[in-house]
Motif scaffolding. Structure first.
Motif, PDB file in Angstrom:
ATOM      1  N   ASP A  13      35.143  33.510  38.877  1.00 38.44           N
ATOM      2  CA  ASP A  13      34.678  33.591  40.485  1.00 38.44           C
ATOM      3  C   ASP A  13      35.636  34.529  40.943  1.00 38.44           C
ATOM      4  O   ASP A  13      36.524  34.108  41.597  1.00 38.44           O
ATOM      5  CB  ASP A  13      34.472  32.260  40.874  1.00 38.44           C
ATOM      6  N   PRO A  14      35.219  35.706  41.219  1.00 40.70           N
ATOM      7  CA  PRO A  14      36.323  36.707  42.023  1.00 40.70           C
ATOM      8  C   PRO A  14      36.657  36.402  43.486  1.00 40.70           C
ATOM      9  O   PRO A  14      37.856  36.309  43.950  1.00 40.70           O
ATOM     10  CB  PRO A  14      35.432  37.929  41.979  1.00 40.70           C
ATOM     11  N   ALA A  15      35.552  35.795  44.280  1.00 42.89           N
ATOM     12  CA  ALA A  15      35.652  35.640  45.565  1.00 42.89           C
ATOM     13  C   ALA A  15      36.815  34.114  45.694  1.00 42.89           C
ATOM     14  O   ALA A  15      37.757  34.071  46.625  1.00 42.89           O
ATOM     15  CB  ALA A  15      34.327  35.230  46.163  1.00 42.89           C
ATOM     16  N   SER A  19      40.583  34.256  47.109  1.00 41.99           N
ATOM     17  CA  SER A  19      41.076  33.418  48.343  1.00 41.99           C
ATOM     18  C   SER A  19      42.222  32.651  47.815  1.00 41.99           C
ATOM     19  O   SER A  19      42.952  32.352  48.846  1.00 41.99           O
ATOM     20  CB  SER A  19      39.759  32.360  48.457  1.00 41.99           C
ATOM     21  N   ALA A  20      42.225  32.195  46.608  1.00 46.39           N
ATOM     22  CA  ALA A  20      43.274  31.368  46.402  1.00 46.39           C
ATOM     23  C   ALA A  20      44.656  32.425  46.430  1.00 46.39           C
ATOM     24  O   ALA A  20      45.806  31.842  46.797  1.00 46.39           O
ATOM     25  CB  ALA A  20      43.186  30.949  44.925  1.00 46.39           C
ATOM     26  N   THR A  42      37.853  40.564  32.599  1.00 50.40           N
ATOM     27  CA  THR A  42      39.206  40.557  33.370  1.00 50.40           C
ATOM     28  C   THR A  42      38.803  40.771  34.708  1.00 50.40           C
ATOM     29  O   THR A  42      37.936  41.223  35.290  1.00 50.40           O
ATOM     30  CB  THR A  42      39.768  41.743  32.553  1.00 50.40           C
ATOM     31  N   TRP A  43      39.914  39.748  35.440  1.00 51.53           N
ATOM     32  CA  TRP A  43      39.909  40.039  36.942  1.00 51.53           C
ATOM     33  C   TRP A  43      41.317  40.376  37.381  1.00 51.53           C
ATOM     34  O   TRP A  43      42.048  39.610  36.785  1.00 51.53           O
ATOM     35  CB  TRP A  43      39.527  38.722  37.813  1.00 51.53           C
ATOM     36  N   ARG A  44      41.424  41.322  38.353  1.00 52.68           N
ATOM     37  CA  ARG A  44      42.896  41.467  38.664  1.00 52.68           C
ATOM     38  C   ARG A  44      42.739  41.189  40.322  1.00 52.68           C
ATOM     39  O   ARG A  44      41.833  41.960  40.917  1.00 52.68           O
ATOM     40  CB  ARG A  44      43.508  42.666  38.218  1.00 52.68           C
ATOM     41  N   GLY A  45      43.904  40.850  40.845  1.00 51.35           N
ATOM     42  CA  GLY A  45      43.797  40.756  42.335  1.00 51.35           C
ATOM     43  C   GLY A  45      45.224  40.630  42.673  1.00 51.35           C
ATOM     44  O   GLY A  45      46.178  40.578  42.094  1.00 51.35           O
ATOM     45  N   ALA A  46      45.435  40.943  44.219  1.00 49.99           N
ATOM     46  CA  ALA A  46      46.781  40.778  44.730  1.00 49.99           C
ATOM     47  C   ALA A  46      46.583  40.805  46.249  1.00 49.99           C
ATOM     48  O   ALA A  46      45.485  40.881  46.897  1.00 49.99           O
ATOM     49  CB  ALA A  46      47.379  42.524  44.776  1.00 49.99           C
ATOM     50  N   SER A  47      47.701  39.874  46.829  1.00 52.41           N
ATOM     51  CA  SER A  47      47.455  39.693  48.501  1.00 52.41           C
ATOM     52  C   SER A  47      48.963  39.546  48.835  1.00 52.41           C
ATOM     53  O   SER A  47      49.951  39.356  48.530  1.00 52.41           O
ATOM     54  CB  SER A  47      46.884  38.444  48.249  1.00 52.41           C
ATOM     55  N   ARG A 369      49.381  25.658  43.413  1.00 51.26           N
ATOM     56  CA  ARG A 369      48.501  24.619  42.585  1.00 51.26           C
ATOM     57  C   ARG A 369      47.285  24.946  42.534  1.00 51.26           C
ATOM     58  O   ARG A 369      46.370  24.847  41.672  1.00 51.26           O
ATOM     59  CB  ARG A 369      49.063  23.293  43.088  1.00 51.26           C
ATOM     60  N   ALA A 370      46.705  25.237  43.931  1.00 48.91           N
ATOM     61  CA  ALA A 370      45.245  25.503  44.079  1.00 48.91           C
ATOM     62  C   ALA A 370      45.095  26.809  43.197  1.00 48.91           C
ATOM     63  O   ALA A 370      43.772  26.995  42.569  1.00 48.91           O
ATOM     64  CB  ALA A 370      44.806  25.609  45.454  1.00 48.91           C
TER      65      ALA A 370
END
Length: 384
Positions: A13-15, A19-20, A42-47, A369-370
Motif C-alpha cells: 500500500d504505497p499511500a 504516510s507512515a 518493490t516500494w521505495r520512499g523517503a520523507s 513502530r507504526a
C-alpha cells in the motif's frame, strides 16, 4: 519537506507506507527512507531532509551508515570459513589467536560464543568513550569523548583489550547472551588470521561482492562516499540540538558496525543470504539457532549467529538492526522470503531519561513502530 516515490506494487500500500514515513519525520526525525519488498514487488520512499540547515531533501537511494547490520555480513564470512573446514564453531578461539585472547579465556571461549554473544566479554563503549560512563545517573557525564574520538584511528587490538580488561558479564557459554562489539572485532582478527587478508577485504570479496551489492562497503576515510544524509546524534538529550556525526573515523566499530549501504542493497543481501547463495543451508540453520540475549540498551532480543529473530502477526522475520553516532537502520526479511523491509533514519537516541534514568517515551517511538507495522505486516497488529 516530503519526497515521494511511486510504486505499482499490488501487495503493498504505497499511500499507507508513505504516510507512515511522513509520520516519523513529523514526529521529529529530520529524514527517513525505506525500501519494502513483497513477493517480488518493490516500494521505495523517503520523507524529510538530509540537512536541517540547507533543507536538502533525503532520498530513498542514499547511502547510510548501517551500524550493527554489519554483524550479519561478518557472521556470513566466518560461516564460510567453517564450511571450508578452516575453523569449527566449537573451536576455542585461543587455538588460533592465543596472544589476542590468552589463558583460560582463550581456552573456554569458542567461535560460536563470539557469534552469539555468550563469551562473557563486555563491550568497550564506556572505556573507549569514558565521558559517557555512568550515564544517566552520574552528574558529570558528557558527550565530550564522542567529539574527542571523531578522527581517532583505533586498532582492533586496542578495543579488544579494553573489553578483555573489564569485568566479565558472565561465564563463557552462559544461557543468556550479552551483546558486545568486542566479540565481533575478535572475529575480524580471526578472519584475517585464517585468510591472510584484512577482515574488511575478506568480507568485501566473499560476502558483499558475492551478493552483488553495488553500494555497500567499508569506508576508506571519515566520510560517506556518494549521496548521503548528515547524521544527527542526540544522545538522550545531552546533545541539544542534535549534532552531525556523518564525518567520523569508523575504526571504533570496524567489522562490528562500520558498513555503509543502501536500503536496496540491504534487502538484496538478506534475500541472497536466505536463498542460500552466501552460505549453505547447514550454516544458515546454525545462524538461525537463537538464544535470549540482552542488547546494549538493555532490551531483550532473540539472537542467533549474527541474526535477530523477530515475531510479528505476519510470522517470523530475520535480520538485524544497528546504530552508530547519528545513524539508525534496520533490515528484516520474512521466513518465507516474500516480505522485506529496510529502513534508515538520520537521528538516533532521541529519548530523554527521567530522574531514575529510564528513557521516556517520545512521539518518534510510536511513529517508528507504526512504520514497521505497515512495512512488515501491511497494517496488521503491532509487530514485536
Amino acid at each position: 519537506m516530503t519526497v515521494r516515490t511511486v510504486s505499482t506494487s499490488a501487495g503493498l500500500d504505497p499511500a499507507a507506507l508513505q504516510s507512515a514515513l511522513d509520520a516519523v519525520h513529523h514526529a521529529g526525525v529530520p529524514g527517513v527512507f525505506a525500501e519494502v519488498r513483497d513477493d517480488g514487488r518493490t516500494w521505495r520512499g523517503a520523507s524529510g531532509v538530509a540537512d536541517v540547515d540547507t533543507g536538502r531533501p533525503v532520498t530513498a537511494d542514499m547511502r547510510h551508515r548501517v551500524g550493527s547490520i554489519t554483524k550479519t555480513f561478518t557472521a556470513a564470512a566466518v560461516m564460510q570459513q567453517v564450511e571450508q573446514g578452516r575453523i569449527g564453531l566449537d573451536t576455542p578461539i585461543g587455538e588460533h589467536l592465543p596472544e589476542l585472547v590468552p589463558g583460560e579465556r582463550g581456552e573456554r571461549i569458542t567461535v560460536r560464543m563470539l557469534l552469539d554473544n555468550t563469551s562473557g566479554i563486555p563491550d568497550y563503549l564506556t572505556y573507549a568513550f569514558p565521558s559517557l560512563r555512568g550515564f544517566p545517573t552520574r552528574p558529570d557525564v558528557s558527550t565530550q569523548s564522542i567529539d574527542d574520538n571523531r578522527f581517532r584511528t583505533w586498532r582492533p587490538a586496542e578495543l579488544i583489550e579494553l573489553g578483555l580488561s573489564a569485568p566479565p558479564t558472565g561465564e563463557p557459554g552462559g544461557p543468556v547472551g550479552v551483546y558486545s562489539n568486542v566479540n565481533w572485532l575478535i572475529l575480524g582478527e580471526l578472519l584475517e588470521h585464517l585468510t591472510g587478508m584484512p577482515a574488511e577485504e575478506c568480507i568485501t570479496r566473499n560476502v558483499i561482492e558475492r551478493a552483488g551489492l553495488r553500494h555497500t562497503g567499508f569506508p576508506k576515510g571519515t566520510r560517506v562516499e556518494g549521496p548521503h544524509s548528515l547524521l544527527y546524534e542526540a544522545f538522550y538529550g545531552l546533545i541539544d540540538p542534535p549534532r552531525d556525526y556523518s564525518v567520523y573515523d569508523m575504526s571504533w566499530v570496524g567489522v562490528a558496525a562500520g558498513l555503509v549501504s543502501t536500503t536496496e542493497d540491504l534487502n538484496r543481501f538478506y534475500a541472497e543470504l536466505f536463498a542460500g547463495r552466501i552460505v549453505g543451508p547447514e550454516s544458515l540453520a546454525e545462524m538461525q539457532r537463537t538464544i535470549p540475549a540482552t542488547a546494549l540498551d538493555g532490551s531483550p532480543i532473540q539472537y542467533g549467529l549474527g541474526l535477530h529473530k523477530v515475531e510479528t502477526p505476519r510470522g517470523t522475520f530475520w535480520g538485524h538492526d544497528g546504530t552508530v553516532w547519528g545513524a539508525g537502520a534496520i533490515s528484516l526479511t520474512s521466513a518465507d522470503g516474500r516480505r522485506q523491509m529496510s529502513v534508515a533514519i538520520n537521528l538516533i537516541r532521541w529519548n530523554r531519561p527521567d530522574a531514575s534514568g529510564r528513557p521516556q517515551p517520545h512521539p518518534i517511538d510510536g511513529a517508528v513502530r507504526a512504520l514497521y507495522q505497515e512495512a512488515l505486516c501491511g497494517g496488521a497488529a503491532t509487530a514485536s
